[in-house]
Design an enzyme around this catalytic site. Structure first.
Site, PDB file in Angstrom:
ATOM      1  N   ASP A  85       0.878  -1.221  -0.031  1.00  0.00           N
ATOM      2  CA  ASP A  85      -0.011  -0.013   0.031  1.00  0.00           C
ATOM      3  C   ASP A  85       0.779   1.301   0.039  1.00  0.00           C
ATOM      4  OD1 ASP A  85      -1.418  -2.108   0.594  1.00  0.00           O
ATOM      5  OD2 ASP A  85      -2.337  -1.257   2.312  1.00  0.00           O
ATOM      6  N   GLU A 101       3.993  -8.945  11.854  1.00  0.00           N
ATOM      7  CA  GLU A 101       3.566  -8.560  10.474  1.00  0.00           C
ATOM      8  C   GLU A 101       4.948  -8.364   9.576  1.00  0.00           C
ATOM      9  OE1 GLU A 101       1.204  -5.165  10.693  1.00  0.00           O
ATOM     10  OE2 GLU A 101       0.555  -5.049   8.822  1.00  0.00           O
TER      11      GLU A 101
HETATM   12  C1  2M8 Z   1      -2.286  -3.939   4.753  1.00  0.00           C
HETATM   13  O1  2M8 Z   1      -3.423  -2.977   4.052  1.00  0.00           O
HETATM   14  C2  2M8 Z   1      -4.650  -2.773   4.567  1.00  0.00           C
HETATM   15  C3  2M8 Z   1      -5.757  -2.302   3.522  1.00  0.00           C
HETATM   16  O2  2M8 Z   1      -5.968  -3.217   2.506  1.00  0.00           O
HETATM   17  C4  2M8 Z   1      -4.280  -1.664   5.745  1.00  0.00           C
HETATM   18  O3  2M8 Z   1      -3.317  -0.937   5.834  1.00  0.00           O
HETATM   19  O4  2M8 Z   1      -5.227  -1.464   6.666  1.00  0.00           O
HETATM   20  C5  2M8 Z   1      -1.427  -4.219   3.478  1.00  0.00           C
HETATM   21  O5  2M8 Z   1      -0.192  -4.708   4.274  1.00  0.00           O
HETATM   22  C6  2M8 Z   1      -1.920  -5.353   2.624  1.00  0.00           C
HETATM   23  O6  2M8 Z   1      -0.892  -5.823   1.740  1.00  0.00           O
HETATM   24  C7  2M8 Z   1      -2.732  -6.592   3.638  1.00  0.00           C
HETATM   25  O7  2M8 Z   1      -3.190  -7.414   2.748  1.00  0.00           O
HETATM   26  C8  2M8 Z   1      -3.735  -6.099   4.669  1.00  0.00           C
HETATM   27  C9  2M8 Z   1      -3.740  -7.271   5.670  1.00  0.00           C
HETATM   28  O8  2M8 Z   1      -2.768  -7.832   6.186  1.00  0.00           O
HETATM   29  O9  2M8 Z   1      -2.775  -4.959   5.439  1.00  0.00           O
END
Ligand code: 2M8
Length: 447
Positions: free
Chosen positions: A183, A418
């Site tokens: 992102d 993470e």
């Molecule tokens: C992160 O993305 C979400 C939005 O989709 C967020 O920041 O709230 C990213 O690391 C994405 O790649 C990942 O799929 C998600 C959930 O782990 O978190």
């Protein structure tokens, strides 16, 4: 850091056993009746590409759950074939994640499923995941699951290569940085800067991420204002993809998403063979996608891949880990393979048969490298895993072994976080993170 260090075989076996149990406990802790949450705190719903990675890991210990995970996701597939990047758990209270179901408002869109979802997508790694789950634990059940998934996976590919081929060259484009999965990557800075937004817009919303994670590690309010503006624009058009070129302010061809698109065709060829369908068209499409990636996103002078901004027609100059991902494609021609190996082994990324630091998500030597901010420097196990597979596909088992050791060391040092500090390996972001645990199982199982 222990895997490569001394201590002998029994010590290593004990350590591997403890890591295995930690990973299984993490996945069990994140299991939520029919899917796995990436994190209980930060990401409490189901995410699309997380589920693909999680299924790969579950295949080693709970194959039934791996199939359930993919079924739940594909039960939320839209009529046009898109697989939404978030499937919301209706049991959670409003405000448990921003932006939540009310913001996306999928219920008002014809062709959206009954369950609330987002309207954008993430990289299509599900065909590869389904194939790996079957290969790890083949059974009558797994063949039936492949047969159920096959037409849905084909529709998913068709969505991406049809409606999303805005550039007209055989690649899918993304309409939001969230669609890349990376992102906040510096790769999105130039195209995102062109999206008009005002950070003050965020006063109307309550960000959930900065309650659970250090704000200094997360995107800024101005980034979020632009994320919100892009969803507003896409939602206002009913999440339709026709005419995007004239009206949508962010249209980019991403090397990772398109690598996943090519990998999916390879996996679909294998699934087709297994289920009695014709693998030929999938093989042909894999070849075409690989050729289009090289043609459109490879810079032969700089020796790496870059996103192409369709609004300017130019490649985005940043050298991020996104650029290394096409190595995962088995059919990548020899020159880009050699160039990507050189890029990965350069001081920018530090890949080696014995790595002294983990692989970063962005060029270490770049002025905008940030070791703490997510996707702008830290090490991520999903990128490591894709590169690890690519190294094996191109017979660089020495480098693959080094990367695998580094992946294991990260969890030995910090647990299933993470992401990880690219110098110290310290755990960052959410603890007890789904794909970190799942992909650890996958690399532990392969020697
Ligand atoms: C992160 O993305 C979400 C939005 O989709 C967020 O920041 O709230 C990213 O690391 C994405 O790649 C990942 O799929 C998600 C959930 O782990 O978190």
């Amino acid at each position: 850091m222990s895997t490569a260090a001394g201590g002998g075989a029994p010590a290593r076996a004990r350590e591997t056993g403890a890591l295995w149990r930690l990973a299984v406990a993490t996945l069990d802790g994140n299991w939520e009746h029919d899917h796995t949450v990436p994190s209980r705190t930060l990401y409490p719903h189901q995410w699309s590409w997380d589920s693909a990675f999680v299924a790969v890991g579950l295949a080693h210990v709970r194959p039934d759950r791996a199939w359930r995970e993919l079924r739940t996701l594909f039960a939320a597939q839209w009529a046009d074939g898109r697989v939404p990047h978030i499937v919301f758990n209706p049991a959670l209270r409003a405000g448990s994640y921003f932006p939540g179901p009310a913001f996306w408002d999928s219920a008002r869109v014809p062709g959206a499923p009954a369950v609330a979802t987002s309207g954008i997508v993430q990289p299509p790694l599900h065909a590869l995941a389904a194939w790996l789950v079957h290969r790890r634990a083949p059974s009558e059940r797994s063949r039936a699951e492949l047969a159920w998934l096959y037409p849905r996976l084909v529709a998913w590919q068709r969505y991406l290569t049809g409606r999303r081929d805005v550039g007209g060259a055989g690649l899918a484009c993304i309409v939001h940085p969230w669609e890349s999965g990376l992102d906040n990557s510096p790769a999105w800075d130039p195209p995102l800067a062109a999206v008009p937004a005002d950070a003050a817009v965020m006063r109307a919303y309550r960000r959930h991420d900065t309650v659970h994670a250090d704000a200094a590690h997360r995107p800024t309010d101005l980034d979020y204002a632009r994320y919100v503006a892009l969803v507003d624009a896409y939602r206002a058009g009913g999440y339709r993809d026709d005419g995007l070129d004239g009206r949508h302010p962010f249209l980019v061809e991403c090397p990772l998403l398109n690598t996943a698109l090519g990998l999916a065709e390879h996996a679909l060829a294998a699934i087709a063979r297994e289920t009695g369908a014709d693998p030929g068209p999938h093989r042909e499409r894999a070849v075409r996608i690989t050729a289009a990636l090289v043609d459109r996103l490879y810079d032969p002078v700089g020796g790496t891949f870059h996103p192409r901004d369709l609004r300017t027609g130019r490649l985005v100059p940043a050298r991020t880990a996104l650029g290394l991902m096409p190595l995962a494609l088995p059919g990548l021609p020899a020159r880009p393979v050699a160039a990507l190996l050189a890029e990965a082994c350069s001081t920018r990324f530090g890949l080696a048969a014995r790595m002294d630091r983990p692989l970063p998500s962005h060029d270490r030597t770049a002025p905008d490298f940030e070791p703490l901010r997510y996707w702008r420097g830290p090490s991520w196990q999903n990128l490591n895993w894709l590169l690890w597979r690519g190294l094996r596909a191109h017979h660089r088992f020495d480098l693959a072994a080094g990367l695998r050791d580094s992946m294991i060391d990260l969890v030995v040092t910090a647990g299933c976080h993470e992401y990880f500090h690219p110098d110290t390996g310290a755990g960052l972001g959410s603890p007890a993170f789904g794909w970190t645990a799942a992909l650890l199982l996958d690399v532990l199982a392969e020697t």
